[in-house]
Write a protein that holds these residues in place. Sequence first.
Motif, mmCIF file in Angstrom:
data_model
loop_
_atom_site.group_PDB
_atom_site.id
_atom_site.type_symbol
_atom_site.label_atom_id
_atom_site.label_comp_id
_atom_site.label_asym_id
_atom_site.label_seq_id
_atom_site.Cartn_x
_atom_site.Cartn_y
_atom_site.Cartn_z
ATOM 1 N N ALA A 137 -103.101 -12.254 -41.418
ATOM 2 C CA ALA A 137 -101.970 -12.283 -42.178
ATOM 3 C C ALA A 137 -102.019 -13.485 -42.680
ATOM 4 N N PRO A 138 -101.537 -13.883 -44.129
ATOM 5 C CA PRO A 138 -101.821 -14.944 -44.929
ATOM 6 C C PRO A 138 -100.983 -16.051 -44.488
ATOM 7 N N PHE A 139 -101.007 -17.210 -44.991
ATOM 8 C CA PHE A 139 -100.004 -18.360 -44.417
ATOM 9 C C PHE A 139 -98.654 -17.714 -45.244
ATOM 10 N N LEU A 140 -97.496 -18.074 -44.247
ATOM 11 C CA LEU A 140 -96.258 -17.288 -44.753
ATOM 12 C C LEU A 140 -95.573 -18.261 -45.760
ATOM 13 N N ARG A 141 -96.090 -18.142 -46.998
ATOM 14 C CA ARG A 141 -95.490 -18.767 -48.173
ATOM 15 C C ARG A 141 -95.269 -17.809 -49.184
ATOM 16 N N PRO A 142 -93.849 -18.118 -49.866
ATOM 17 C CA PRO A 142 -93.773 -16.951 -50.986
ATOM 18 C C PRO A 142 -94.646 -16.577 -51.748
ATOM 19 N N GLY A 143 -95.013 -15.496 -52.081
ATOM 20 C CA GLY A 143 -96.033 -15.032 -53.034
ATOM 21 C C GLY A 143 -97.551 -15.329 -52.471
ATOM 22 N N ALA A 144 -97.572 -15.336 -51.492
ATOM 23 C CA ALA A 144 -99.041 -15.592 -50.750
ATOM 24 C C ALA A 144 -99.888 -14.281 -51.145
ATOM 25 N N PRO A 145 -100.966 -14.518 -51.694
ATOM 26 C CA PRO A 145 -101.844 -13.287 -51.905
ATOM 27 C C PRO A 145 -102.471 -12.573 -50.836
ATOM 28 N N ILE A 146 -102.904 -11.427 -51.238
ATOM 29 C CA ILE A 146 -103.816 -10.559 -50.111
ATOM 30 C C ILE A 146 -105.092 -11.689 -49.695
ATOM 31 N N PRO A 147 -105.006 -12.099 -48.316
ATOM 32 C CA PRO A 147 -106.231 -12.675 -47.970
ATOM 33 C C PRO A 147 -107.426 -11.983 -47.998
ATOM 34 N N THR A 148 -108.124 -12.485 -48.770
ATOM 35 C CA THR A 148 -109.589 -11.803 -48.825
ATOM 36 C C THR A 148 -110.783 -13.163 -48.584
ATOM 37 N N MET A 149 -110.311 -13.820 -48.150
ATOM 38 C CA MET A 149 -111.464 -14.853 -47.658
ATOM 39 C C MET A 149 -110.645 -15.593 -46.346
ATOM 40 N N GLY A 150 -111.529 -16.266 -45.490
ATOM 41 C CA GLY A 150 -111.032 -16.497 -44.110
ATOM 42 C C GLY A 150 -110.154 -17.761 -44.407
ATOM 43 N N GLY A 151 -110.348 -18.615 -45.363
ATOM 44 C CA GLY A 151 -109.422 -19.610 -45.626
ATOM 45 C C GLY A 151 -108.000 -19.270 -46.016
ATOM 46 N N GLN A 152 -107.856 -18.140 -46.488
ATOM 47 C CA GLN A 152 -106.703 -17.707 -46.755
ATOM 48 C C GLN A 152 -105.891 -17.122 -45.712
ATOM 49 N N VAL A 153 -106.355 -16.899 -44.680
ATOM 50 C CA VAL A 153 -105.750 -16.418 -43.373
ATOM 51 C C VAL A 153 -105.058 -17.383 -42.663
ATOM 52 N N GLY A 154 -103.664 -17.046 -42.312
ATOM 53 C CA GLY A 154 -102.982 -18.101 -41.561
ATOM 54 C C GLY A 154 -103.159 -17.476 -40.112
ATOM 55 N N TYR A 155 -103.168 -16.163 -39.879
ATOM 56 C CA TYR A 155 -102.825 -15.410 -38.591
ATOM 57 C C TYR A 155 -104.191 -14.517 -38.278
ATOM 58 N N TRP A 156 -104.512 -14.544 -37.154
ATOM 59 C CA TRP A 156 -105.606 -13.553 -36.858
ATOM 60 C C TRP A 156 -105.162 -12.719 -35.587
ATOM 61 N N GLY A 157 -105.501 -11.494 -35.550
ATOM 62 C CA GLY A 157 -105.397 -10.874 -34.283
ATOM 63 C C GLY A 157 -106.640 -10.821 -33.467
ATOM 64 N N GLN A 158 -106.561 -10.471 -32.262
ATOM 65 C CA GLN A 158 -107.573 -10.694 -31.388
ATOM 66 C C GLN A 158 -108.747 -9.969 -31.386
ATOM 67 N N GLY A 159 -108.761 -8.679 -32.357
ATOM 68 C CA GLY A 159 -109.859 -8.067 -32.730
ATOM 69 C C GLY A 159 -109.950 -6.873 -31.881
ATOM 70 N N THR A 160 -110.561 -5.605 -32.541
ATOM 71 C CA THR A 160 -110.911 -4.643 -31.923
ATOM 72 C C THR A 160 -112.326 -4.084 -32.016
ATOM 73 N N GLN A 161 -113.243 -3.619 -31.169
ATOM 74 C CA GLN A 161 -114.461 -3.150 -31.407
ATOM 75 C C GLN A 161 -114.617 -1.998 -31.917
ATOM 76 N N VAL A 162 -115.395 -1.782 -32.827
ATOM 77 C CA VAL A 162 -115.925 -0.578 -33.459
ATOM 78 C C VAL A 162 -117.242 -0.413 -33.528
ATOM 79 N N THR A 163 -117.958 0.622 -32.683
ATOM 80 C CA THR A 163 -119.259 0.901 -32.549
ATOM 81 C C THR A 163 -119.422 2.170 -33.004
ATOM 82 N N VAL A 164 -120.479 2.174 -34.068
ATOM 83 C CA VAL A 164 -120.821 3.581 -34.902
ATOM 84 C C VAL A 164 -122.151 3.791 -34.216
ATOM 85 N N SER A 165 -122.391 5.010 -33.529
ATOM 86 C CA SER A 165 -123.969 5.313 -33.041
ATOM 87 C C SER A 165 -124.481 6.357 -34.126
ATOM 88 N N SER A 166 -125.641 6.158 -34.302
ATOM 89 C CA SER A 166 -126.324 6.746 -35.115
ATOM 90 C C SER A 166 -127.019 8.025 -34.553
#
Length: 129
Positions: A100-129
Motif C-alpha cells: 500500500a502506498p503512503f496514505l496521502r490523497p492522490g497517492a499513485p499506484i506503488p510501482t517502486m519500493g520507495g512508493q510503498v508505505g506498508y508491506w504485508g508479510q509475504g506469501t511464498q509461491v513455488t512453481v515446479s517445472s
Amino acid sequence: QVQLVESGGGLVQAGGSLRLSCAASGRIFSSYAMGWFRQAPGKEREFVAGISWSGGLHSTTYADSAKGRFTISRDNAKNTVYLQMNSLKPEDTAVYYCAAPFLRPGAPIPTMGGQVGYWGQGTQVTVSS
C-alpha cells in the motif's frame, strides 16, 4: 496504521494457477491504490501489478513479466485485493508481497519500493517445472 495480510501462496506445477489475496485493515482501504511485488532468492524485490482506487472504475498496470498472465483486482467491500496468476512459470517462484502506498490523497499506484508505505508479510509461491 494499515495491516496487510497475504494468503493463497503454495506449490504449483508449471502452467498452473494460483490466486493470492491481500486483506487490508486499518485506514480506508477503498481510497488508495494497491500493488503486488515479488522477491525471488538472490534478487531484488520487483513490481508485479497495481490497481488504482478510482471509485467504481479501476485502472491497472502490470510488469511486462505479468502481462497477459496475471490479473489484479479488488473488492472494496471486503477490503481485499487479489492477484490471479495463470500459466505460471518456474521463474515466477518468489515471495509475493502486498503493498500500500503512503496514505496521502492522490497517492499513485506503488510501482517502486520507495512508493510503498506498508508491506504485508509475504506469501511464498513455488512453481515446479
